[in-house]
Design a protein around this motif. Structure first.
Motif, PDB file in Angstrom:
ATOM      1  N   THR A  83      -7.077  -0.997   3.629  1.00 15.88           N
ATOM      2  CA  THR A  83      -7.646  -0.639   2.318  1.00 15.88           C
ATOM      3  C   THR A  83      -7.330   0.803   1.943  1.00 15.88           C
ATOM      4  N   ASP A  84      -6.347   1.387   2.596  1.00 12.54           N
ATOM      5  CA  ASP A  84      -5.960   2.773   2.323  1.00 12.54           C
ATOM      6  C   ASP A  84      -5.114   2.816   1.049  1.00 12.54           C
ATOM      7  N   THR A  85      -5.649   3.414  -0.008  1.00 11.70           N
ATOM      8  CA  THR A  85      -4.957   3.440  -1.315  1.00 11.70           C
ATOM      9  C   THR A  85      -4.474   4.840  -1.693  1.00 11.70           C
ATOM     10  N   LYS A  86      -4.253   5.707  -0.706  1.00 14.18           N
ATOM     11  CA  LYS A  86      -3.902   7.095  -1.032  1.00 14.18           C
ATOM     12  C   LYS A  86      -2.559   7.244  -1.744  1.00 14.18           C
ATOM     13  N   LEU A  93      -0.563   4.812   6.863  1.00 16.39           N
ATOM     14  CA  LEU A  93      -1.783   4.184   6.371  1.00 16.39           C
ATOM     15  C   LEU A  93      -2.849   4.148   7.464  1.00 16.39           C
ATOM     16  N   SER A  94      -4.093   4.363   7.056  1.00 15.37           N
ATOM     17  CA  SER A  94      -5.202   4.339   8.012  1.00 15.37           C
ATOM     18  C   SER A  94      -5.765   2.933   8.196  1.00 15.37           C
ATOM     19  N   LEU A 133       0.794  -1.237   0.000  1.00 18.20           N
ATOM     20  CA  LEU A 133       0.000   0.000   0.000  1.00 18.20           C
ATOM     21  C   LEU A 133       0.823   1.282   0.000  1.00 18.20           C
TER      22      LEU A 133
END
Length: 278
Positions: A252-255, A248-249, A46
């Motif tokens: 599923t964090d895709t920033k 990452l949060s 990620l």
């Protein structure tokens, strides 16, 4: 994929990557198929890719201490593949993903190939500014092309661009620069002597002269001054702190990835074609 005659290509990619189990290579866990698609279920990384990370940095480069870490991760991936008689053939920052802890993992095995010791292959493969001279000459190539590309990668990490890059969309000027060799390139003053020596040793025009392709193999690269004092065991057990750790949060964090619109190129339904072994 069927229309473009890519079936064998995709099977080759799947067969190699699913057999790899290394901390420095993206895992391929399982594959599936339906009447429209083939699916690869892969490990998520990620932190985005190294190319995107470099684009956001001043000068699109990293300091030598950071370059050493990223290069060491890549070298471990290459060593793993070569020990199993695989050549990679497409090393570049776009194919290096950053995992949640900040470690580099090699991905995209579309050009990877199983190649027996002392054998050569003749397919033109790779990204133009990273290809070795023997590919351009079509003289046949082996695992030594990965050492050449490794030298190009280190240069790009330290300088912000690859040494042979040109604006020529036909790539002919790029290929001509590659054939003139790394000794024709002026290294910026901030690149240290140890880095310069390593890059030039990896990018020798004759594959048999290339560092990594000698009697002691990849160990000859690990003991270079560029890696002096580097703790390889700490890297392998992943207790070394990376230069950049993604914030990452959650899972599923895709920033750290670009946003893409949905692909409207929908393949036709095909109830008759199945790919055995996929």
């Amino acid at each position: 994929m069927v229309q473009q005659d890519q079936v064998e290509h995709v099977f080759n990619e799947k067969d190699i990557q699913i057999n790899c189990n290394s901390n420095f290579i993206v895992r391929l866990y399982k594959t599936f198929q339906d009447s429209k698609y083939l699916y690869f279920l892969m490990e998520s990384c990620l932190g985005g890719d190294l190319w995107t990370y470099l684009q956001k940095r001043k000068g699109r480069m990293v300091p030598e201490i950071h370059a050493r870490f990223y290069a060491a991760c890549v070298l471990e991936a290459i060593a793993y593949l070569h020990e199993r008689n695989y050549i990679y053939r497409d090393l570049k920052p776009e194919n290096l993903l950053i995992d949640a802890r900040g470690y580099i993992k090699l991905t995209d095995f579309g050009f990877a190939k199983s190649l027996k010791t002392a054998s050569k292959t003749y397919t033109f493969a790779g990204t133009p500014e990273y290809v070795a001279p023997e590919i351009i000459y079509n003289r046949g190539h082996d695992k030594s092309i990965d050492y050449w590309a490794f030298g190009i990668l280190i240069f790009e990490l330290l300088v912000g661009k690859s040494p042979f890059r040109t604006d020529d969309h036909t790539n002919m000027m790029t290929y001509n620069r590659i054939l003139r060799g790394i000794t024709s390139i002026t290294f910026p003053p901030h690149v240290t002597k140890s880095a310069t020596n390593l890059i030039k040793s990896l990018c020798r025009p004759l594959p048999t002269d290339r560092l990594g392709n000698q009697k002691n193999g990849i160990q000859d690269i690990r003991i270079q001054n560029f890696f002096q004092g580097f703790d390889w065991e700490k890297l392998r057990n992943q207790s070394m702190k990376p230069p950049f750790v993604p914030k990452l949060s959650g899972y599923t964090d895709t920033k750290y990835f670009e946003k893409f619109s949905e692909d409207d190129d929908i393949p036709p339904q095909d109830e008759t074609t199945t790919f055995e072994g996929f």
